[in-house]
Scaffold this motif. Structure first.
Motif, PDB file in Angstrom:
ATOM      1  N   MET A  13      -5.332  70.149  72.878  1.00 60.45           N
ATOM      2  CA  MET A  13      -5.242  69.367  71.648  1.00 60.45           C
ATOM      3  C   MET A  13      -4.994  67.905  71.970  1.00 60.45           C
ATOM      4  O   MET A  13      -4.574  67.559  73.081  1.00 60.45           O
ATOM      5  N   CYS A  14      -5.269  67.073  71.018  1.00 57.96           N
ATOM      6  CA  CYS A  14      -4.893  65.664  71.102  1.00 57.96           C
ATOM      7  C   CYS A  14      -4.520  65.213  69.701  1.00 57.96           C
ATOM      8  O   CYS A  14      -4.960  65.791  68.706  1.00 57.96           O
ATOM      9  N   ALA A  15      -3.664  64.206  69.641  1.00 58.46           N
ATOM     10  CA  ALA A  15      -3.230  63.666  68.356  1.00 58.46           C
ATOM     11  C   ALA A  15      -2.992  62.177  68.508  1.00 58.46           C
ATOM     12  O   ALA A  15      -2.653  61.701  69.594  1.00 58.46           O
ATOM     13  N   THR A  16      -3.149  61.449  67.427  1.00 59.30           N
ATOM     14  CA  THR A  16      -2.937  60.002  67.460  1.00 59.30           C
ATOM     15  C   THR A  16      -2.448  59.505  66.104  1.00 59.30           C
ATOM     16  O   THR A  16      -2.708  60.138  65.072  1.00 59.30           O
ATOM     17  N   LEU A  17      -1.732  58.383  66.134  1.00 61.91           N
ATOM     18  CA  LEU A  17      -1.322  57.714  64.891  1.00 61.91           C
ATOM     19  C   LEU A  17      -2.337  56.674  64.453  1.00 61.91           C
ATOM     20  O   LEU A  17      -2.223  56.118  63.359  1.00 61.91           O
ATOM     21  N   GLY A  18      -3.310  56.364  65.321  1.00 59.29           N
ATOM     22  CA  GLY A  18      -4.319  55.377  64.978  1.00 59.29           C
ATOM     23  C   GLY A  18      -4.004  53.989  65.511  1.00 59.29           C
ATOM     24  O   GLY A  18      -2.903  53.714  65.991  1.00 59.29           O
ATOM     25  N   THR A  19      -4.970  53.100  65.417  1.00 57.88           N
ATOM     26  CA  THR A  19      -4.867  51.768  66.023  1.00 57.88           C
ATOM     27  C   THR A  19      -3.934  50.821  65.269  1.00 57.88           C
ATOM     28  O   THR A  19      -3.400  49.885  65.858  1.00 57.88           O
ATOM     29  N   ASP A  20      -3.724  51.050  63.972  1.00 57.10           N
ATOM     30  CA  ASP A  20      -2.891  50.132  63.195  1.00 57.10           C
ATOM     31  C   ASP A  20      -1.458  50.083  63.705  1.00 57.10           C
ATOM     32  O   ASP A  20      -0.797  49.036  63.635  1.00 57.10           O
ATOM     33  N   ILE A  21      -0.962  51.195  64.217  1.00 55.68           N
ATOM     34  CA  ILE A  21       0.411  51.233  64.728  1.00 55.68           C
ATOM     35  C   ILE A  21       0.530  50.361  65.970  1.00 55.68           C
ATOM     36  O   ILE A  21       1.494  49.587  66.113  1.00 55.68           O
ATOM     37  N   ASP A  22      -0.420  50.453  66.872  1.00 58.49           N
ATOM     38  CA  ASP A  22      -0.414  49.593  68.064  1.00 58.49           C
ATOM     39  C   ASP A  22      -0.436  48.116  67.665  1.00 58.49           C
ATOM     40  O   ASP A  22       0.296  47.290  68.221  1.00 58.49           O
ATOM     41  N   LYS A  23      -1.294  47.786  66.705  1.00 59.38           N
ATOM     42  CA  LYS A  23      -1.401  46.391  66.250  1.00 59.38           C
ATOM     43  C   LYS A  23      -0.095  45.918  65.634  1.00 59.38           C
ATOM     44  O   LYS A  23       0.355  44.799  65.897  1.00 59.38           O
ATOM     45  N   LEU A  24       0.516  46.761  64.820  1.00 60.94           N
ATOM     46  CA  LEU A  24       1.770  46.410  64.163  1.00 60.94           C
ATOM     47  C   LEU A  24       2.855  46.102  65.193  1.00 60.94           C
ATOM     48  O   LEU A  24       3.543  45.071  65.093  1.00 60.94           O
ATOM     49  N   ILE A  25       3.001  46.954  66.184  1.00 61.76           N
ATOM     50  CA  ILE A  25       4.031  46.760  67.207  1.00 61.76           C
ATOM     51  C   ILE A  25       3.727  45.518  68.034  1.00 61.76           C
ATOM     52  O   ILE A  25       4.617  44.706  68.321  1.00 61.76           O
ATOM     53  N   ARG A  26       2.472  45.343  68.413  1.00 59.36           N
ATOM     54  CA  ARG A  26       2.083  44.208  69.256  1.00 59.36           C
ATOM     55  C   ARG A  26       2.324  42.872  68.541  1.00 59.36           C
ATOM     56  O   ARG A  26       2.873  41.932  69.135  1.00 59.36           O
ATOM     57  N   VAL A  27       1.961  42.784  67.283  1.00 60.83           N
ATOM     58  CA  VAL A  27       2.158  41.548  66.516  1.00 60.83           C
ATOM     59  C   VAL A  27       3.647  41.275  66.312  1.00 60.83           C
ATOM     60  O   VAL A  27       4.117  40.137  66.425  1.00 60.83           O
ATOM     61  N   THR A  28       4.403  42.317  66.036  1.00 62.13           N
ATOM     62  CA  THR A  28       5.842  42.156  65.800  1.00 62.13           C
ATOM     63  C   THR A  28       6.563  41.711  67.068  1.00 62.13           C
ATOM     64  O   THR A  28       7.557  40.971  66.988  1.00 62.13           O
ATOM     65  N   GLN A  29       6.081  42.129  68.225  1.00 60.84           N
ATOM     66  CA  GLN A  29       6.705  41.719  69.486  1.00 60.84           C
ATOM     67  C   GLN A  29       6.712  40.198  69.657  1.00 60.84           C
ATOM     68  O   GLN A  29       7.595  39.645  70.311  1.00 60.84           O
TER      69      GLN A  29
END
Length: 214
Positions: A77-93
């Motif tokens: 199996m594989c699962a993901t939260l999607g790309t928006d979460i990565d973008k949110l964390i990266r911008v907030t950093q």
């Protein structure tokens, strides 16, 4: 379709290293806001596929062989939260590192909850089978390079936008690949946790006398 309505706050605090400390009013407000952001931005998706055992392509290393011992089938199996979460964390950093750390902790909790829900849904498809716990590339001596195998077998890049980089790290980052063994007979409990983790020498949780939950 999996949706997230509430995230395990105690787990998020444990990731933050503050499980034993009661958060103050300011921290509670930050936790509320970050949890809401992760839930609203996450786009949980998962894929699975049944494989017959033995399977030489899937089994690479002694630990995964022991994990699947006695199983006649496996579900990858594989699962993901999607790309928006990565973008949110990266911008907030860039603007607020402390907030980004809290977001990252909630995102880690979120992907585990998605995997738990996916596992529950998969288990209902196999009445009469006993299931192992999830075992992922990178645990024990199971090579991290196996991420690529899972992505290819599940056609994950095309179906849900999940891939790996050159170091076999999943992209988006808040994603998981794993295998679950299925046996028609009761399964002897297998070792899990620090004993089979290849991060045990540098683990931040072990240094605090805790564990990651695996």
């Amino acid at each position: 379709m999996i949706s997230l309505e509430k995230l395990n706050r105690s787990e998020a605090l444990r990731y933050l290293g503050g499980a034993k400390t009661a958060p103050d009013e300011k921290m509670l407000a930050l936790l509320d806001d970050c949890e809401e952001q992760i839930i609203s931005r996450a786009r949980p998706k998962y894929l699975y596929r049944e494989l017959e055992l033995p399977n030489d392509e899937l089994v690479s290393g002694k630990d995964i062989a022991r994990h699947l011992e006695g199983c006649t089938k496996a579900v990858i199996m594989c699962a993901t939260l999607g790309t928006d979460i990565d973008k949110l964390i990266r911008v907030t950093q860039i603007s607020d590192l402390a907030r980004a750390v809290v977001l990252d902790s909630f995102a880690s909790v979120a992907i585990e909850q998605v995997c738990d829900r996916a596992e529950q849904e998969i288990s209902r498809l196999y009445p009469g089978y006993h299931m192992t716990f999830r075992f992922s590339p990178g645990y024990g001596d199971y090579p991290i390079q196996m991420q690529k195998y899972y992505i290819n077998e599940l056609d994950a890049q095309r179906k849900i936008g999940l891939s790996t980089n050159e170091s076999y790290i999943l992209v988006p980052a808040k994603s998981v690949t794993a295998v679950i063994g299925l046996s028609p007979e009761p399964i002897e409990p297998k070792k899990r946790g620090c004993a089979v983790c290849n991060m045990r020498a540098t683990c931040q949780y072990r240094s605090r006398g805790e564990h990651c939950g695996f």
